[in-house]
Design a protein around this motif. Structure first.
Motif, PDB file in Angstrom:
ATOM      1  N   CYS A   1      20.866  -9.081  59.936  1.00  8.83           N
ATOM      2  CA  CYS A   1      22.170  -9.280  60.582  1.00  8.83           C
ATOM      3  C   CYS A   1      23.285  -9.236  59.547  1.00  8.83           C
ATOM      4  O   CYS A   1      24.327  -8.585  59.767  1.00  8.83           O
ATOM      5  CB  CYS A   1      22.182 -10.610  61.334  1.00  8.83           C
ATOM      6  SG  CYS A   1      21.107 -10.642  62.787  1.00  8.83           S
TER       7      CYS A   1
ATOM      8  N   ALA B   1      18.443  -5.630  63.950  1.00 13.56           N
ATOM      9  CA  ALA B   1      19.779  -6.227  64.000  1.00 13.56           C
ATOM     10  C   ALA B   1      20.754  -5.316  64.736  1.00 13.56           C
ATOM     11  O   ALA B   1      21.566  -5.777  65.550  1.00 13.56           O
ATOM     12  CB  ALA B   1      20.278  -6.516  62.585  1.00 13.56           C
TER      13      ALA B   1
ATOM     14  N   ARG C   1      22.771  -6.216  68.326  1.00 19.84           N
ATOM     15  CA  ARG C   1      24.217  -6.436  68.205  1.00 19.84           C
ATOM     16  C   ARG C   1      24.998  -6.272  69.514  1.00 19.84           C
ATOM     17  O   ARG C   1      25.841  -7.123  69.843  1.00 19.84           O
ATOM     18  CB  ARG C   1      24.783  -5.506  67.133  1.00 19.84           C
ATOM     19  CG  ARG C   1      26.224  -5.808  66.747  1.00 19.84           C
ATOM     20  CD  ARG C   1      26.663  -4.978  65.566  1.00 19.84           C
ATOM     21  NE  ARG C   1      27.935  -5.444  65.022  1.00 19.84           N
ATOM     22  CZ  ARG C   1      28.490  -4.958  63.917  1.00 19.84           C
ATOM     23  NH1 ARG C   1      27.869  -3.989  63.250  1.00 19.84           N
ATOM     24  NH2 ARG C   1      29.636  -5.428  63.476  1.00 19.84           N
TER      25      ARG C   1
ATOM     26  N   ALA D   1      21.033 -13.140  65.637  1.00 20.46           N
ATOM     27  CA  ALA D   1      19.907 -13.368  64.723  1.00 20.46           C
ATOM     28  C   ALA D   1      18.629 -13.664  65.489  1.00 20.46           C
ATOM     29  O   ALA D   1      17.546 -13.158  65.152  1.00 20.46           O
ATOM     30  CB  ALA D   1      20.239 -14.508  63.768  1.00 20.46           C
TER      31      ALA D   1
END
Length: 271
Positions: free
Chosen positions: A26, A201, A205, A215
């Motif tokens: 992340c 990640a 998103r 996360a």
């Protein structure tokens, strides 16, 4: 029973790497550090060669060299050098030196292929313990410094005004990244570590409302990719590390389509 234990070890190793890589990934996505992760991972092959030559633990050798590379990149980047050029030079140079050094080691070629592309099917209980120990250490570091890391990522000037040193937080990220590389090298290999950092990640998103949610979702996606990739590799007799990354890439493609359709539907309903 032997087969069951063999699969359990591989599954635990894959999930452990996902747990280590997701929160770090992340920050890699937020800070646009994907190439930084690749440079650190590529340097690890030099650590593997040194570890084999000196009869060290491969985990220790990869960790030391990955950490030295990450610190060197951070230090040189602060001296005004163009970061993309610097990363390109260091990443490919470290990989080349590592491969050349490994070529001088008798009987190391087959092992080297496993470190380049991963060999999760060969992990033992000792490897599982090292992977989970590293994963917990990464989680501890990130959890300890979560708020300062997040603030320095969003706005370095604001972080300094709040009494947070962005360079110190960069060092925490550097150490965490080196740990992730050392942990993941046995599972996906140095050439694919960057993908396992970035893809889960990036997949999470669009659907996350908070950094913490991103996360957690990235961890779930990474764990799914590890388990599904392991199952697919076992079923179709394909290389396990690349198969895990292919599953993660498939998740990203699916998430991209779902997100695009959601936007299209949402836009249409508004009009």
């Amino acid at each position: 029973m032997i087969l069951d234990a063999f699969l359990i070890r591989a599954a635990l190793a894959g999930v452990g790497v996902a747990v280590a890589a997701a929160p770090m990934g992340c920050f890699v996505v937020w800070r646009r550090m994907a190439y930084f992760g690749d440079a650190t991972a590529h340097a690890a092959i030099l650590g593997v060669a040194l570890a084999l030559a000196l009869s060290w633990s491969v985990f220790f050798g990869a960790l030391v060299v990955a950490l030295l590379m990450a610190v060197a990149v951070s230090g040189l980047g602060n001296r005004g050098l163009a970061m993309d050029t610097l990363l390109g030079v260091l990443a490919h140079s470290a990989l080349a030196f590592g491969l050349v050094a490994a070529s001088f080691l008798t009987g190391a070629r087959l092992d080297l292929m496993a470190y380049l592309f991963g060999d999760i099917l060969a992990v033992g209980w000792g490897d599982v313990a090292v992977i989970w120990g590293g994963a917990l250490a990464v989680l501890a570091l990130i959890g300890w410094r979560w708020s300062p890391l997040l603030l320095s990522t969003l706005n370095g000037d604001l972080a300094q005004a709040a009494g947070i040193d962005p360079r110190r937080e960069q060092l925490v990220l550097t150490l965490s990244l080196a740990l992730v590389v050392a942990v993941a090298i046995k599972v996906v290999g140095v050439l694919l570590i960057g993908a396992l950092l970035v893809i889960p990640a990036a997949t999470a998103r669009p659907f996350a409302r908070t950094p913490e949610g991103m996360a957690i979702l990235a961890t779930a996606i990474g764990a799914f990719a590890a388990l599904a990739g392991l199952a697919a590799a076992f079923r179709f007799d394909t290389p396990t590390g690349p198969t895990i990354v292919c599953v993660a890439a498939g998740c990203f493609a699916l998430a991209t389509v779902v997100n695009a359709l959601g936007r299209a539907v949402g836009g249409g309903s508004e009009t």
